[in-house]
Write an enzyme that holds these catalytic residues in place. Sequence first.
Site, PDB file in Angstrom:
ATOM      1  N   ASP A   7       0.621  -1.248   0.062  1.00 45.86           N
ATOM      2  CA  ASP A   7       0.124  -0.161  -0.078  1.00 45.86           C
ATOM      3  C   ASP A   7       0.993   1.183  -0.053  1.00 45.86           C
ATOM      4  O   ASP A   7       1.924   1.343   0.295  1.00 45.86           O
ATOM      5  CB  ASP A   7      -0.954   0.101   1.342  1.00 45.86           C
ATOM      6  CG  ASP A   7      -1.618   1.213   1.181  1.00 45.86           C
ATOM      7  OD1 ASP A   7      -2.594   1.527  -0.132  1.00 45.86           O
ATOM      8  OD2 ASP A   7      -2.088   1.840   2.399  1.00 45.86           O
ATOM      9  N   SER A   8       0.402   2.441  -0.486  1.00 46.37           N
ATOM     10  CA  SER A   8       0.964   3.701  -0.235  1.00 46.37           C
ATOM     11  C   SER A   8       1.481   3.896   1.159  1.00 46.37           C
ATOM     12  O   SER A   8       2.515   4.668   1.334  1.00 46.37           O
ATOM     13  CB  SER A   8       0.228   4.728  -0.914  1.00 46.37           C
ATOM     14  OG  SER A   8      -0.981   5.012  -0.273  1.00 46.37           O
ATOM     15  N   TYR A  39      -0.893   8.710  -2.776  1.00 46.76           N
ATOM     16  CA  TYR A  39      -0.644   8.430  -4.085  1.00 46.76           C
ATOM     17  C   TYR A  39      -2.000   9.126  -4.738  1.00 46.76           C
ATOM     18  O   TYR A  39      -1.621   9.463  -5.902  1.00 46.76           O
ATOM     19  CB  TYR A  39      -0.944   6.964  -4.372  1.00 46.76           C
ATOM     20  CG  TYR A  39       0.387   6.266  -4.188  1.00 46.76           C
ATOM     21  CD1 TYR A  39       1.495   6.669  -3.671  1.00 46.76           C
ATOM     22  CD2 TYR A  39       0.675   5.050  -4.736  1.00 46.76           C
ATOM     23  CE1 TYR A  39       2.691   5.881  -3.494  1.00 46.76           C
ATOM     24  CE2 TYR A  39       1.679   4.313  -4.739  1.00 46.76           C
ATOM     25  CZ  TYR A  39       2.729   4.821  -3.990  1.00 46.76           C
ATOM     26  OH  TYR A  39       3.835   4.113  -3.951  1.00 46.76           O
ATOM     27  N   GLY A  40      -2.974   9.080  -3.975  1.00 48.52           N
ATOM     28  CA  GLY A  40      -4.341   9.731  -4.559  1.00 48.52           C
ATOM     29  C   GLY A  40      -4.239  11.038  -5.345  1.00 48.52           C
ATOM     30  O   GLY A  40      -5.024  11.429  -5.984  1.00 48.52           O
ATOM     31  N   CYS A  70      -4.124  -1.472  -2.219  1.00 43.26           N
ATOM     32  CA  CYS A  70      -4.276  -0.031  -2.584  1.00 43.26           C
ATOM     33  C   CYS A  70      -5.146   0.338  -3.775  1.00 43.26           C
ATOM     34  O   CYS A  70      -4.791  -0.206  -4.883  1.00 43.26           O
ATOM     35  CB  CYS A  70      -3.034   0.597  -2.854  1.00 43.26           C
ATOM     36  SG  CYS A  70      -2.897   2.400  -3.131  1.00 43.26           S
ATOM     37  N   GLU A 162      -2.121   9.417   7.568  1.00 45.64           N
ATOM     38  CA  GLU A 162      -0.618   9.102   7.390  1.00 45.64           C
ATOM     39  C   GLU A 162      -0.268  10.015   8.616  1.00 45.64           C
ATOM     40  O   GLU A 162       1.060   9.663   8.933  1.00 45.64           O
ATOM     41  CB  GLU A 162      -0.208   9.379   6.166  1.00 45.64           C
ATOM     42  CG  GLU A 162      -0.611   8.310   5.104  1.00 45.64           C
ATOM     43  CD  GLU A 162       0.000   7.100   5.292  1.00 45.64           C
ATOM     44  OE1 GLU A 162       1.348   7.117   5.837  1.00 45.64           O
ATOM     45  OE2 GLU A 162      -0.442   5.913   5.367  1.00 45.64           O
ATOM     46  N   CYS A 194     -10.988   2.795  -0.727  1.00 46.12           N
ATOM     47  CA  CYS A 194      -9.687   3.153  -0.346  1.00 46.12           C
ATOM     48  C   CYS A 194      -9.279   2.069   0.982  1.00 46.12           C
ATOM     49  O   CYS A 194     -10.112   2.367   1.732  1.00 46.12           O
ATOM     50  CB  CYS A 194      -9.562   4.664  -0.268  1.00 46.12           C
ATOM     51  SG  CYS A 194      -7.920   5.104   0.779  1.00 46.12           S
ATOM     52  N   HIS A 196      -7.374   2.834   3.346  1.00 47.94           N
ATOM     53  CA  HIS A 196      -7.184   3.765   4.408  1.00 47.94           C
ATOM     54  C   HIS A 196      -8.705   3.876   5.065  1.00 47.94           C
ATOM     55  O   HIS A 196      -8.385   3.942   6.363  1.00 47.94           O
ATOM     56  CB  HIS A 196      -6.684   4.856   4.170  1.00 47.94           C
ATOM     57  CG  HIS A 196      -5.149   5.161   4.004  1.00 47.94           C
ATOM     58  ND1 HIS A 196      -4.752   4.409   3.085  1.00 47.94           N
ATOM     59  CD2 HIS A 196      -4.365   5.670   4.681  1.00 47.94           C
ATOM     60  CE1 HIS A 196      -3.097   4.634   2.905  1.00 47.94           C
ATOM     61  NE2 HIS A 196      -3.121   5.443   3.991  1.00 47.94           N
TER      62      HIS A 196
HETATM   63  N1  DGL Z   1      -4.820   3.086   0.501  1.00 45.63           N
HETATM   64  C1  DGL Z   1      -4.828   3.661  -0.775  1.00 45.63           C
HETATM   65  C2  DGL Z   1      -5.901   3.344  -1.662  1.00 45.63           C
HETATM   66  O1  DGL Z   1      -6.545   2.371  -1.245  1.00 45.63           O
HETATM   67  C3  DGL Z   1      -4.649   5.112  -0.471  1.00 45.63           C
HETATM   68  C4  DGL Z   1      -3.956   6.018  -1.662  1.00 45.63           C
HETATM   69  C5  DGL Z   1      -3.312   7.134  -1.261  1.00 45.63           C
HETATM   70  O2  DGL Z   1      -2.213   7.071  -0.963  1.00 45.63           O
HETATM   71  O3  DGL Z   1      -3.787   8.212  -1.677  1.00 45.63           O
HETATM   72  O4  DGL Z   1      -6.318   3.985  -2.329  1.00 45.63           O
END
Ligand code: DGL
Length: 272
Positions: A7-8, A39-40, A70, A162, A194, A196
């Site tokens: 995951d990010s 990452y989004g 992710c 985060e 997502c 998160h």
């Molecule tokens: N957990 C990532 C997802 O499922 C988060 C992506 C991010 O870092 O923005 O999209």
Amino acid sequence: MAVGVFDSGLGGLTVLDALARRLPDVPFVYFGDNAHAPYGVRTHEDIFNLTCAATQRLWDEGCDLVILACNTASAAALKRMQETWVPPHKRVLGVFVPLIEALTERQWGDNSPPREVAVKHVALFATPATVASRAFQRELSFRAIGVDVEAQPCGGVVDAIEQGDEILAEALVRSHVEALKRRMPAPEAAILGCTHYPLMQKVFQDALGSNVKVFSQANLVAESLADYLSRRPEMLGSGQMSKFLTTGDPASVSSKATQFMRKSVRFEAAYA
Ligand code: DGL
């Protein structure tokens, strides 16, 4: 025989938790790219390059199979990785399909034409990159017809998680749910698109109301991986040990992971 989970940042821990409970004998190597999260808000090119680098690191740990826990990487990079980058003896799998199968009440591998399903109004909460990719809608259209999907890009939520700021994350979730409800006042189901967001699942459920069925990925992905490994046991790689790798500061990432998972999680540096 280890499986890689990427995951990010911290979000994939929600998936890892369910995987480890469902497959207690399988070692899992987790890679959180915390130094580059979120990452989004990145370009697809950037997400592709970062996801390939992380996957390569997991292959170096003896994980022939890597789960992209992710949605943003699954939406923005997975197809291109599978088509241009993954060698024949390795596999990279995403997290969308099990969720959409659950929403559309389909069994794995049911390739029959799209059909009408019980839910008609679905709220999708995801990162800006996932929403912009329209990957959920595309996967859904292969399986169901007549489903109205209203997508809400939830800017800021991953960042707040985060940073370990639960109060900000909660306020942002409530405001994103309100924004969505202005456009779709009565969704029947909501997708937490997502990994998160399950860390904030109670807040989503509370803001949406108890009559909205909230789908999140962890248990669905765990069932799907158990099924996959029963058919493809050779995809368990040579790795032997579970571990947590991060591109961020291991002490700070461990402390936030412990805060959100409500149990001790110890990360080590991904690169010496
Ligand atoms: N957990 C990532 C997802 O499922 C988060 C992506 C991010 O870092 O923005 O999209």
